[in-house]
Write a protein that holds these residues in place. Structure first.
Motif, PDB file in Angstrom:
ATOM      1  N   GLY A  25      -1.720  31.197 -70.998  1.00 37.18           N
ATOM      2  CA  GLY A  25      -1.323  30.237 -72.006  1.00 37.18           C
ATOM      3  C   GLY A  25      -0.104  29.399 -71.694  1.00 37.18           C
ATOM      4  O   GLY A  25       0.504  29.478 -70.636  1.00 37.18           O
ATOM      5  N   ARG A  55      -0.560  28.412 -76.825  1.00 36.15           N
ATOM      6  CA  ARG A  55      -1.997  28.141 -76.729  1.00 36.15           C
ATOM      7  C   ARG A  55      -2.590  29.068 -75.692  1.00 36.15           C
ATOM      8  O   ARG A  55      -1.985  29.312 -74.645  1.00 36.15           O
ATOM      9  CB  ARG A  55      -2.255  26.677 -76.359  1.00 36.15           C
ATOM     10  N   GLU A  56      -3.765  29.629 -75.993  1.00 37.41           N
ATOM     11  CA  GLU A  56      -4.481  30.539 -75.088  1.00 37.41           C
ATOM     12  C   GLU A  56      -3.586  31.724 -74.707  1.00 37.41           C
ATOM     13  O   GLU A  56      -3.531  32.139 -73.556  1.00 37.41           O
ATOM     14  CB  GLU A  56      -4.947  29.797 -73.836  1.00 37.41           C
ATOM     15  N   ALA A  85      -7.122  39.017 -78.976  1.00 35.97           N
ATOM     16  CA  ALA A  85      -7.099  37.841 -78.098  1.00 35.97           C
ATOM     17  C   ALA A  85      -7.775  36.607 -78.694  1.00 35.97           C
ATOM     18  O   ALA A  85      -7.219  35.505 -78.623  1.00 35.97           O
ATOM     19  CB  ALA A  85      -7.707  38.192 -76.749  1.00 35.97           C
ATOM     20  N   PRO A  86      -8.992  36.721 -79.300  1.00 37.50           N
ATOM     21  CA  PRO A  86      -9.635  35.505 -79.833  1.00 37.50           C
ATOM     22  C   PRO A  86      -8.818  34.818 -80.926  1.00 37.50           C
ATOM     23  O   PRO A  86      -8.931  33.607 -81.111  1.00 37.50           O
ATOM     24  CB  PRO A  86     -10.959  36.036 -80.399  1.00 37.50           C
ATOM     25  N   SER A 130      -2.265  35.613 -74.695  1.00 37.42           N
ATOM     26  CA  SER A 130      -2.794  36.974 -74.715  1.00 37.42           C
ATOM     27  C   SER A 130      -1.627  37.944 -74.792  1.00 37.42           C
ATOM     28  O   SER A 130      -0.600  37.755 -74.145  1.00 37.42           O
ATOM     29  CB  SER A 130      -3.608  37.259 -73.451  1.00 37.42           C
ATOM     30  N   GLU A 143      -4.176  26.829 -80.593  1.00 41.81           N
ATOM     31  CA  GLU A 143      -2.751  26.528 -80.673  1.00 41.81           C
ATOM     32  C   GLU A 143      -2.158  27.228 -81.892  1.00 41.81           C
ATOM     33  O   GLU A 143      -2.662  27.086 -83.008  1.00 41.81           O
ATOM     34  CB  GLU A 143      -2.514  25.026 -80.758  1.00 41.81           C
ATOM     35  N   GLU A 161      -7.310  30.269 -86.898  1.00 44.14           N
ATOM     36  CA  GLU A 161      -8.026  31.532 -87.052  1.00 44.14           C
ATOM     37  C   GLU A 161      -7.318  32.534 -87.952  1.00 44.14           C
ATOM     38  O   GLU A 161      -7.953  33.396 -88.556  1.00 44.14           O
ATOM     39  CB  GLU A 161      -8.245  32.167 -85.671  1.00 44.14           C
ATOM     40  N   GLU A 189      -6.126  32.415 -79.178  1.00 43.26           N
ATOM     41  CA  GLU A 189      -6.521  31.358 -78.247  1.00 43.26           C
ATOM     42  C   GLU A 189      -6.207  29.957 -78.756  1.00 43.26           C
ATOM     43  O   GLU A 189      -5.782  29.101 -77.984  1.00 43.26           O
ATOM     44  CB  GLU A 189      -8.006  31.489 -77.918  1.00 43.26           C
TER      45      GLU A 189
END
Length: 201
Positions: free
Chosen positions: A125, A151-152, A161-162, A154, A167, A193, A165
C-alpha cells in the motif's frame, strides 16, 4: 578517512559560518549560517549513505536531510526535509521553547513494503500521514493528533485485508503521560467498506 573543512568570519555582530563540511565513506554533512549571542541560524544538508548502521530496520539506500534551523539561542525552530532512496519523504517543523516543543510532521511512503521491517505488521500500500502535537521537555509527556490516508494496506490479518484495500482515512488523538502511560483518546477509521470509532482507551 574523514575530510573536515571550516571557513568562518567573526565580527562584532557574531560569527558567520561560510562553510562547515564533513565527509567520509558513511556521511556527508554541510552547513552554513550565523551565530551570535542574540540569535543564530544554520542551513543544513546531510546524507547518511548507509543509515542501517544506526537503524538496522531501514531498507538499503541513502537518507538525506536538508533544511534550516533558526533562533538557536533564544527559541530554536527547525524546518527539515528527509528523503530516503526507497521513496519515503518526511517534512518536519518544530518550535522549541523553555518547557514545550511543538511539532508538525508530514510523511509520505509510496510503498510500505519497502519498509516492512520497520513498520511490521503493516505491509504493502501507500500511506500519507500528518502528525501534529506538543511535547513537554521537562516531563516527557506528549500529545499528538494523527491523520493518515492509506490504500491497499495490509496488517497481516487475512480476514481484515479486504476491508483495508480501499482508500482509508485514519484519525487518532494520542497522549503519552509523564509516567509513560499511553491514552488513545480518539480513534476513527473510515473507508467505503467499514467505519469504526473509539475513544477513551
Amino acid at each position: 578517512e574523514t575530510a573536515f573543512e571550516l571557513r568562518a568570519n567573526r565580527s562584532e555582530d557574531g560569527t558567520r559560518i561560510e562553510q562547515l563540511s564533513l565527509e567520509n565513506s558513511a556521511v556527508r554533512f554541510a552547513a552554513n549560517g550565523s551565530l551570535s549571542t542574540q540569535q543564530g541560524g544554520l542551513t543544513l544538508d546531510a546524507i547518511l549513505r548507509d543509515p542501517t548502521t544506526l537503524l538496522p530496520d531501514l531498507p538499503p539506500g541513502a537518507l538525506r536531510v536538508t533544511g534550516r534551523v533558526e533562533d538557536l539561542v533564544t527559541r530554536p525552530k527547525a524546518q527539515l526535509t528527509l528523503t530516503h532512496d526507497a521513496g519515503a519523504r518526511g517534512d518536519l517543523r518544530a518550535d522549541l521553547n523553555d518547557q514545550t516543543a511543538a511539532f508538525d510532521v508530514t510523511l509520505e511512503v509510496p510503498a510500505l513494503a519497502s519498509f516492512d521491517r520497520l513498520l511490521a505488521p503493516l505491509q504493502g500500500g501507500i500511506a500519507r500521514a500528518r502528525i501534529t502535537g506538543q511535547a513537554e521537555t521537562t516531563t516527557g509527556a506528549v500529545t499528538a493528533r494523527v491523520r493518515a490516508v492509506t490504500r491497499e494496506l495490509s496488517i497481516g490479518a487475512p480476514l481484515v485485508a479486504p476491508l483495508l484495500e480501499p482508500e482509508s482515512v485514519l484519525e487518532a488523538a494520542i497522549t503519552r503521560r509523564a509516567d509513560g502511560t499511553l491514552d488513545l483518546e480518539q480513534f476513527a477509521l473510515r473507508n467505503p467498506e467499514v467505519t469504526a470509532e473509539a475513544n477513551g482507551l
